[in-house]
Design a protein around this motif. Sequence first.
Motif: not given
Ligand code: CUA
Length: 662
Positions: A622, A628, A631
Amino acid sequence: MFIKKLPLIMLAITALYFSACKPKNTGTAVSGDAASKVYVAPGKYDEFYNFVSGGFSGQLAVYGLPSGRLLRVIPVFSVDPEKGWGYSEETKPMLNTSHGFIPWDDLHHVEMSMTNGVADGKWVFVNGNNTPRLARIDLTTFRTAEILELPNSGGNHSSPFGTENSEYIVAGTRFSVPGDDVNGDVPIDTYKENFKGHISFVSVNKDNGEMNIAFQLKTPGVNFDLARAGKGKSNGWFFFSTYNTEQANTLLEVNASKNDKDFIMAVNWKKAEEYIKAGKGKKQAVKYAHNKFSEETHTATSEIKNEVTVLDVAEYPDIVYFIPCPKSPHGCDVDPTGEYIVGSGKLAALLPVFSFDKIQKAIADKAFEAEKYSGLPVIKYEAALYGEVQKPGLGPLHTEFDANGNAYTSMFVSSEVVKWNIKDLKVIDRQPTFYSVGHLMVPGGNTKKPFGKYLVAYNKITKDRYLPTGPELSQSAQLYDISGEKMKLILDYPTIGEPHYAQAIPAELIKDKQVKIFDIKTNKHPYVAKGEGETKVVREGDKVHVYITAIRSHLTPDNIEGIKMGDEVFFHVTNLEQDWDVPHGFAIKGANNGELLVMPGETVTLKWTPDRVGIFPFYCTDFCSALHQEMSGYIRVSPKGSNVPISFKLGVKKTDSIPAAK
Ligand code: CUA
Ligand code: K7E
């Protein structure tokens, strides 16, 4: 004698007509000011939440009205890899049944919880039509909180319909079948002797919404189609439309359309309740699943239950009365006052409107047909009838109401919605739908206090309405402004799955009650890690539990070693965020599974069985921050019998391996 036989040839013609007629005018039929009526400016909110069944998608869709914007798809009976529903370990028990795990169902009807006959915005109840189940959705989380299987049932179509204060959510079986406690290994053409109907009265806990089967009524074997509770003066009664009162077991298209009239079955449920309280119900051995999702542990449990209380209406003939209704009635709808009950015979050329007062008088006067139906009283048609709407249209299916004494009926065959006055039964207006409308919905149109204003038609066929998309076209909803004398089509938008019924509530009722985060401090998940310091990897034999946390923008730990072929790995992902709208996701290469989508403060588990030796990346799915894409992490899988120890780390913080649990 109310039963007349129609020649077969006529039935064939009717059937042909039933499936073939459509309006010719495919023009826009939209007036000039339509756009301004549905325009919700960027940043502005819709006036209503509209909860629309997803039909064979098994899910519930939430749209804003009047914009028609899709706000959310709530997974209910079908797995949804997008949200991990039915894929995460926590949600799998929700789809458990007495038949085991079932990844799909067919969701037709939507019923809001009510207080004093008006939607109170606590819960939405929906039906699983195929493997009979009821579900309850919590309107503070927009999540399915409970699923209850229904025994003695074969197709849960006449469901869910609630009483004025949601004392009961009622579910009638579509297909009658032999009861679950008898030997069902019988010839199918012994329908008349062996097949029985059952109607479940499911109680709803006022505080937490929990559902339980209070009792079932065992009825003659027929098909139950739809139902409505009485309200106001008729509170205490329930009205069910039936078809196949011929009790046919083959070629229903013809054989269940022979009778000139089928029945509305009127049930005095207060009376049934008295009998149950007096201990008249019989305990019956059955098997059904009761699944609950706890937001304390963020985990579902499934319990198999073994008993239900059944009252056989043949033994208590003052509970059930049949009212003849032409012809294979589909919808059976009660007006806001509770006095008028509208039967919609799919093959009938008129709409009968029954009077509750007249029904009561007919019962008191014993104005019954000479011939009983399966030993139960049949009220004379004229004795129950208030009047008939003449020439309403072709193929009437469903009726809803506004606050001004008007009714709106969908016409499947002639593809139109028809407005008529309840008192004088005169048609006031008719507008085409594109095409073949099934259900229709007026906000609050099933309650004591309809909001009126809009009507939405849910159509089965789209044909030329949108850009073509191969053989399968999206189905559609059409929004009408019903504030004036004439209905005005103002919007047309595609829907998910197949829309059947829907209900709408004012946005004000629930929009400020939404859960924004789960408090991490109160998270009682057995595998929660309430901070990065609590993350760990624990081996228990060949099961490995990874306690992993997610916060912008890293997963802890992000390097994991010591996993071996033959292991089952459980990633328990806790989202440490305590901000609204910051979910994190989780996925790992090769996982034979969906993703996880983890809300702030929640813990969710993905099970993974590595199928080969090597390095496997995992990542957040997400898009949660500018970093992000960073991640992510790696897990190392070694051969069976390898001596690579369990270890895990994030950055320089090397964590000692945890000894194997006992
Ligand atoms: Cu992308 Cu937490
Ligand atoms: Cu679609 Cu309510 Cu299943 Cu009528 S039913 S259309």
